[in-house]
Write an enzyme that holds these catalytic residues in place. Structure first.
Site, PDB file in Angstrom:
ATOM      1  N   HIS A   1      -0.318   0.093   9.407  1.00 29.27           N
ATOM      2  CA  HIS A   1      -1.554   0.575   8.782  1.00 29.27           C
ATOM      3  C   HIS A   1      -2.536   1.003   9.863  1.00 29.27           C
ATOM      4  CE1 HIS A   1       0.191  -2.685   6.351  1.00 29.27           C
ATOM      5  NE2 HIS A   1       0.064  -1.818   5.386  1.00 29.27           N
TER       6      HIS A   1
ATOM      7  N   ASP B   1      -1.463  -8.681   0.505  1.00 30.95           N
ATOM      8  CA  ASP B   1      -0.221  -8.588  -0.269  1.00 30.95           C
ATOM      9  C   ASP B   1       0.168  -9.945  -0.823  1.00 30.95           C
ATOM     10  OD1 ASP B   1      -0.269  -6.304   1.692  1.00 30.95           O
ATOM     11  OD2 ASP B   1       1.494  -5.741   0.516  1.00 30.95           O
TER      12      ASP B   1
ATOM     13  N   LYS C   1       5.520  -8.171   2.076  1.00 27.41           N
ATOM     14  CA  LYS C   1       5.301  -8.072   3.522  1.00 27.41           C
ATOM     15  C   LYS C   1       4.141  -9.005   3.878  1.00 27.41           C
ATOM     16  CE  LYS C   1       4.997  -3.469   3.800  1.00 27.41           C
ATOM     17  NZ  LYS C   1       4.958  -3.337   2.329  1.00 27.41           N
TER      18      LYS C   1
ATOM     19  N   GLY D   1       0.829  -1.190   0.000  1.00 23.26           N
ATOM     20  CA  GLY D   1       0.000   0.000   0.000  1.00 23.26           C
ATOM     21  C   GLY D   1       0.863   1.240   0.000  1.00 23.26           C
ATOM     22  N   SER D   2       0.324   2.349  -0.467  1.00 21.69           N
ATOM     23  CA  SER D   2       1.030   3.617  -0.339  1.00 21.69           C
ATOM     24  C   SER D   2       0.864   4.141   1.088  1.00 21.69           C
ATOM     25  CB  SER D   2       0.485   4.626  -1.349  1.00 21.69           C
ATOM     26  OG  SER D   2       0.793   4.199  -2.657  1.00 21.69           O
ATOM     27  N   GLY D   3       1.594   5.199   1.396  1.00 18.54           N
ATOM     28  CA  GLY D   3       1.509   5.768   2.742  1.00 18.54           C
ATOM     29  C   GLY D   3       2.671   5.377   3.627  1.00 18.54           C
ATOM     30  N   HIS D   4       3.581   4.559   3.085  1.00 17.46           N
ATOM     31  CA  HIS D   4       4.760   4.142   3.855  1.00 17.46           C
ATOM     32  C   HIS D   4       6.044   4.787   3.315  1.00 17.46           C
ATOM     33  CE1 HIS D   4       2.044   1.265   5.536  1.00 17.46           C
ATOM     34  NE2 HIS D   4       1.917   0.584   4.416  1.00 17.46           N
TER      35      HIS D   4
END
Ligand SMILES: Nc1ncnc2c1ncn2[C@@H]1O[C@H](COP(=O)(O)OP(=O)(O)O)[C@@H](O)[C@H]1O
Ligand SMILES: Nc1ncnc2c1ncn2[C@@H]1O[C@H](COP(=O)(O)OP(=O)(O)O)[C@@H](O)[C@H]1O
Ligand SMILES: [Mg+2]
Ligand SMILES: [Mg+2]
Ligand SMILES: [Mg+2]
Ligand SMILES: [Mg+2]
Lengths: 211, 332, 332, 211
Positions: C219, C110, C105, C54-57
């Site tokens: 998350h 995922d 991960k 996911g984005s945001g990391h």
């Protein structure tokens, strides 16, 4: 000298007691650290003087100035530090603190601040408390008042100077970044200068023979 | 105040200890001082660079101590200029015989404290030169006030003057290059939220739910104005506009860009900002030689960012792209 | 929600555009996909590494695309695994003829999405191997559940497997090294504040003024428990204790450490944490070969940090210290 | 086929209408994105089907599955995507949707989910809504009920399954990280499964000859 140490202790007390107030004033138009810086410096001064009972008054002032320079930081550290160094130099070799000597010390302190900070009166700095205080002091002195009365009038003038800072635009120090928006706010450094004069006056009143 | 610290009074000391433990290959502590210098200081036969300022701007400045950038960094109390004795110590420790350049951000306190230190070091026979960085276009530049503040553009001075010093140039040459960077670098920032100085325990200003501060300083000094949060694009356009009003860059000229996070801003948002900044520059036919994006000059946990534009010529570009090996900036 | 964005629905797209504009020397976009690959992809004769999530990391994972680390990174929606078609595209673009290692991960989503992509790529004749990172000791490891989550330790997998691939090793060898990192890496984190997924517009959990979440996921998944904020030292001791309960490291052995900020944490606080972490390891006579400190695997603007310990042997150490040149990690 | 497209549209509508609710359920024990993911997927499905009037029902389901796989992401994307692909494969070549075919589709969908997700009933996932639904459906079917009645009973069983998820510990999916603390919380994926069955039932009711 015990009296000098006690006088500096009175300054330390008033600054440390007003740590939050001075910080809040600085928050409005500066960077919210004036009280923290000054309190840190005077805590250090307290510590230094605790181990310095035997020193003469000039040395006490010099030690105070050096300690402020090496612990306060920011604008106030070099300015007040220089002021105490200069005042101490005037006292060097003086046996007693009379009105003349006090006036000369105040003058030298202000001169040091102006040299270091390259500011003049009316720029919304500590000078707006200190210069009127010096004028009131010398006027009272010339009228033959006692040291205590001179100090009382000087403190009153400093208080007015603090009020005056609310009415002007800062052109020196961090508040100058605000331009017109610095109007209406009281200068933190002028306030700490006033507080120190007030503490000195209180100290003089307690130790004055007339009381 | 929610902070991962032990004691507000010890935070600078503990941070410095943690930094030395993290980066022993780069830095060592000058015992008894809040000064970090290169692990191999003094570097003989090279002009040394010393910078510093209040703490709370990490990785500035200790993060830039290392080959190709600074030789020493002096840490003051949080947001408070370091004292002269500290700067003096740094200068003495890093001097490798070719003199020391002090890189100072334009704040009254920093200037006075660094100047006093310079006087002390010069009295010892160390050659000292000074430059004062004043890149923040949010503040009007005028000779009768204290002038503009120094913010993120300072990192470009560290990088470029540091690279120049590495070539063996003399103090006057390194100073000249530093002045050239200062003459050609402009920045401006905005904040979504204030930050809390640990010893103060509360924010120095507050912002309403949808309010932002435009042009604030990196110590929480008020900015030019407050407004309702606009889009990233509109905000970027405003900041870049202010910068280019002040720094004339012609079509075909080249710049370096820094999109600097203030400490609490996700990198995602910095990239969204960069998209617009790059487009605005492309729209003016200005070429971007290199973009730095991340947390370079922070204000503790403040959310917000600043944009810096540095106009390059051949000399500045070559020095900007030269290698650097420091905790916070590595390039090769 | 106060964010420097234009449109919550466009934030991943605009971030990717901004990243390519910031780092053209490192990455290029695979047109029509949320995939960034090395500017010179495919690198012939080298095993290629693809990661994502996911984005945001950020800077994970596109920030690690470059020489010595990844070949491609796939960005999902914020906090949501990317879809198989995106991963499949990345694999096809980076394959230089020696096969592709997927670094995943350990999250159900995922794993399923990457597995589907692997099946698709294998059907095309591309050799694909997979490793699953599960370093988060906050979650109990058991075979009858989904097991531990993958968090910041993933960056060590990128670094070390990436260095191995650079040596020309074959796919099985690169996979073996990646598995070795996974077997020897453990992490645990804590949060001072939640974060806000742009499309959701509000935090997924709330914490009281003095409350922190220990062991939360990247998350915003709940952790092991909540407690009142303790000192940095006490918190570090708890996290390191949990890590070393799970990873046996003997006196005299060597480790790498990562003190990872979650996005909203000032570097100052990370250094304060590192001071204690380093002292705890020193107290056990464990040697620290290298410390990484900063924002490596973030959760948007979440305040908090994680500690990662990687036990090294000669092989892992050499590969860890090998050069890397990527937007977010450069060393030489 | 218009009916298939309209049926999928009904699913899309209920999922999009429950975007926030599903996200909130996922926030409590997951990562707060199930509603966002599913809504994004069904928005995309809507877009795809808008340009696909002429397709047969099997193709509509296949397109739905492929679109969900390439737009939902996370755990739900591959699971629901696979489910629609498998259901579509059952429908391939079938002229009409009778109760038997519907049961076979449901069975194939569940089989796909189990294969992909390696989960079984009782692990606090969408299977805890879908498997009871399938059982209720086939039981009703064996008792000779209409397709609509079968669907109504399946939906009711799914609703019970959703309630049941509150009473069990998650051992698959993100909620499994919580161990015992997942107790008391309702599973988001089971809820979206129930909602889709509910929408299908509503759709069948509207189009059922008896009404
Ligand atoms: N150039 C100057 N000359 C005299 N006083 C000054 C000057 N600049 C700042 N000051 C005084 O210093 C005060 C601020 O001190 P402080 O907050 O401790 O330093 P800083 O501005 O570095 O944070 C101001 O309120 C002002 O009175
Ligand atoms: N292995 C699995 N088998 C079946 N369903 C699962 C599995 N893992 C998760 N789920 C379902 O997926 C739902 C979560 O979907 P979603 O939030 O979209 O994905 P993610 O967990 O990746 O964020 C859970 O509520 C659960 O019902
Ligand atoms: Mg101040
Ligand atoms: Mg200050
Ligand atoms: Mg998710
Ligand atoms: Mg989810």
């Amino acid at each position: 000298m015990a009296t000098a140490i006690a006088a500096i202790a009175a300054l330390a007390e008033i600054i440390i007691a007003n740590k939050e107030k001075l910080t809040e004033l600085d928050a409005a138009i500066g960077d919210a650290d004036h009280g923290l810086n000054m309190a840190r410096g005077f805590e250090a001064v307290r510590g230094k003087l605790a181990g310095a009972q035997a020193e003469d008054a000039a040395s006490v002032l010099k030690l105070t100035g050096m300690t402020l320079i090496s612990t306060v930081g920011g604008a106030a550290g070099p300015l007040y530090g220089t002021a105490f160094l200069r005042a101490g130099a005037v006292l060097q070799g003086q046996a007693e603190l009379d009105t003349d000597t006090a006036a000369a010390m105040l003058k030298a302190a202000i001169g040091g601040i102006k040299e270091r900070g390259k500011a003049v009166r009316g720029e919304k700095t500590m000078l707006d408390a200190l210069e009127p205080a010096y004028e009131a002091f010398t006027q009272a002195m010339n009228e033959g008042e006692t040291l205590l009365q001179c100090l009382e009038l000087a403190t009153e003038a400093a208080a007015n100077g603090v009020e005056y800072t609310k009415t002007i635009i800062a052109t020196k120090g961090r508040a100058s970044y605000l331009g017109e928006r610095s109007l209406g706010h009281q200068d933190a450094g002028a306030t700490s200068s006033y507080l120190m004069l007030k503490a000195l006056t209180g100290f003089a009143r307690q130790h004055s023979p007339g009381v | 105040m929610k902070k991962i610290i032990n004691d507000a009074e010890q935070v600078v000391e503990e941070m410095l200890q943690g930094a030395v433990l993290a980066h022993p290959q780069y830095v060592k502590r000058v015992e008894g001082f809040n000064v970090l210098v290169r692990a191999n200081s003094p570097v003989q036969g090279k002009v040394a660079l010393v910078s510093g300022g209040g703490s709370g701007h990490e990785p500035s400045h200790a993060g830039y101590v290392g080959r190709g950038m600074l030789d020493g960094a002096v840490a003051g109390a949080v947001f408070t200029s370091p004292t002269p004795d500290q700067v003096y110590e740094a200068v003495k420790v890093v001097d490798g015989g070719k003199g020391v350049l002090l890189i100072i951000k334009n704040y009254t306190g920093d200037i006075m404290n660094f100047e006093m230190a310079a006087e002390m070091a010069e009295a010892d026979g160390v050659a000292v030169a000074k430059v004062v960085v004043n890149d923040d276009v949010a503040v009007e530049n005028s000779t009768w006030t204290t002038g503009r503040r120094g913010i993120a553009g300072t990192v470009f001075v560290h990088k470029i003057a540091g690279a120049k010093a590495e070539t063996g140039a003399d103090l006057a040459e390194v100073q000249r290059v530093a002045e050239k960077v200062i003459a050609n670098v402009r920045s401006m920032g905005m904040a979504l939220s204030p930050c809390i100085v640990p010893a103060a325990g509360k924010p120095s200003f507050t912002l309403a739910d949808n309010e932002v501060e435009i042009g604030m300083g990196i110590h929480g000094e008020p900015g030019t104005h407050r407004e309702s949060l606009r889009t990233a694009d509109a905000t970027a356009e405003h900041l870049v506009g202010k910068i280019l009003d002040d720094l004339s860059v012609n079509a075909g000229e080249e710049v370096a860009v820094m999109i600097n996070g203030l400490g609490g801003t996700p990198l995602m948002e910095l990239y969204v900002v960069n998209r617009k900044v790059a487009a605005l520059l492309a729209g003016k036919n200005i070429n971007i030689a290199k973009t730095y994006i991340g947390n370079y000059m922070t204000s503790l946990e403040m959310a917000g960012f600043s944009v810096t534009v540095l106009k390059l010529d051949g000399e500045l570009k070559e020095l900007l792209l030269a290698p650097a090996d420091t905790p916070a900036l590595v390039q090769f």
